[in-house]
Design an enzyme around this catalytic site. Structure first.
Site, PDB file in Angstrom:
ATOM      1  N   HIS A  42       0.830  -1.197   0.000  1.00 37.48           N
ATOM      2  CA  HIS A  42       0.000   0.000   0.000  1.00 37.48           C
ATOM      3  C   HIS A  42       0.872   1.258   0.000  1.00 37.48           C
ATOM      4  O   HIS A  42       0.671   2.168  -0.798  1.00 37.48           O
ATOM      5  CB  HIS A  42      -0.910  -0.047   1.244  1.00 37.48           C
ATOM      6  CG  HIS A  42      -1.722   1.182   1.464  1.00 37.48           C
ATOM      7  ND1 HIS A  42      -3.090   1.179   1.409  1.00 37.48           N
ATOM      8  CD2 HIS A  42      -1.366   2.467   1.743  1.00 37.48           C
ATOM      9  CE1 HIS A  42      -3.533   2.399   1.659  1.00 37.48           C
ATOM     10  NE2 HIS A  42      -2.512   3.204   1.866  1.00 37.48           N
ATOM     11  N   GLU A  43       1.837   1.263   0.902  1.00 38.64           N
ATOM     12  CA  GLU A  43       2.687   2.454   0.996  1.00 38.64           C
ATOM     13  C   GLU A  43       3.567   2.605  -0.246  1.00 38.64           C
ATOM     14  O   GLU A  43       3.863   3.713  -0.685  1.00 38.64           O
ATOM     15  CB  GLU A  43       3.558   2.391   2.252  1.00 38.64           C
ATOM     16  CG  GLU A  43       2.765   2.367   3.568  1.00 38.64           C
ATOM     17  CD  GLU A  43       1.768   3.521   3.682  1.00 38.64           C
ATOM     18  OE1 GLU A  43       2.079   4.643   3.249  1.00 38.64           O
ATOM     19  OE2 GLU A  43       0.661   3.272   4.202  1.00 38.64           O
ATOM     20  N   HIS A  46       1.760   4.492  -2.946  1.00 37.57           N
ATOM     21  CA  HIS A  46       1.901   5.947  -2.774  1.00 37.57           C
ATOM     22  C   HIS A  46       3.231   6.396  -3.357  1.00 37.57           C
ATOM     23  O   HIS A  46       3.322   7.366  -4.112  1.00 37.57           O
ATOM     24  CB  HIS A  46       1.919   6.316  -1.277  1.00 37.57           C
ATOM     25  CG  HIS A  46       0.580   6.255  -0.615  1.00 37.57           C
ATOM     26  ND1 HIS A  46      -0.509   6.964  -1.043  1.00 37.57           N
ATOM     27  CD2 HIS A  46       0.172   5.583   0.493  1.00 37.57           C
ATOM     28  CE1 HIS A  46      -1.541   6.721  -0.242  1.00 37.57           C
ATOM     29  NE2 HIS A  46      -1.151   5.883   0.695  1.00 37.57           N
TER      30      HIS A  46
HETATM   31 ZN   LIG Z   1      -2.225   5.212   2.258  1.00 38.57          ZN
END
Ligand SMILES: [Zn+2]
Ligand SMILES: [Zn+2]
Length: 124
Positions: A42-43, A46
């Site tokens: 998830h990170e 980003h």
């Molecule tokens: Zn996030």
């Protein structure tokens, strides 16, 4: 990537300024590797999208798509909050002021102060 003990509720955090990723070590301790990997993915979404100048925020389509592709977690599972405290009862001796804390209710008619045998009063 760093483990950051100061992260209390979030699974991880991506820093836009210096492009580093903090991961909450509790996520690993509590939920184990699969969840941790989901959070890291998830990170990294980003990270990757931000670096390539695409939509890196949660509401952006690029983000949602990439997240799905790599199988990252949408949300970090909630960490259990600090254990519910056991209720404690505080009793105080009406004679000598000795305090007693108990996890169970005491019958103050039956129990007297261990020091002076004075009457006990429930304070809380
Ligand atoms: Zn996030
Ligand atoms: Zn007493």
């Amino acid at each position: 990537m760093f483990f950051n003990n100061r992260l209390k509720t979030t699974g991880g955090r991506y820093h836009l300024q210096d492009h580093h990723i903090d991961i909450n070590p509790k996520m690993y301790q509590v939920f184990g590797m699969p969840v941790l990997v989901g959070i890291i993915k998830h990170e990294l979404c980003h990270y990757h999208l931000h670096l390539t100048g695409r939509g890196y925020r949660h509401r952006d389509r690029d983000f949602k798509q990439l997240l799905k592709q790599v199988g990252g977690s949408r949300y970090a599972p909630a960490l259990p909050t600090t254990k519910a405290k056991q209720p404690t009862y505080l009793y105080i001796c009406t004679e000598c002021g000795q305090r007693y804390t108990r996890h169970r209710r005491m019958n103050t008619r039956r129990y007297v102060c261990g020091k002076c045998r004075g009457k006990l009063r429930q304070v809380s």
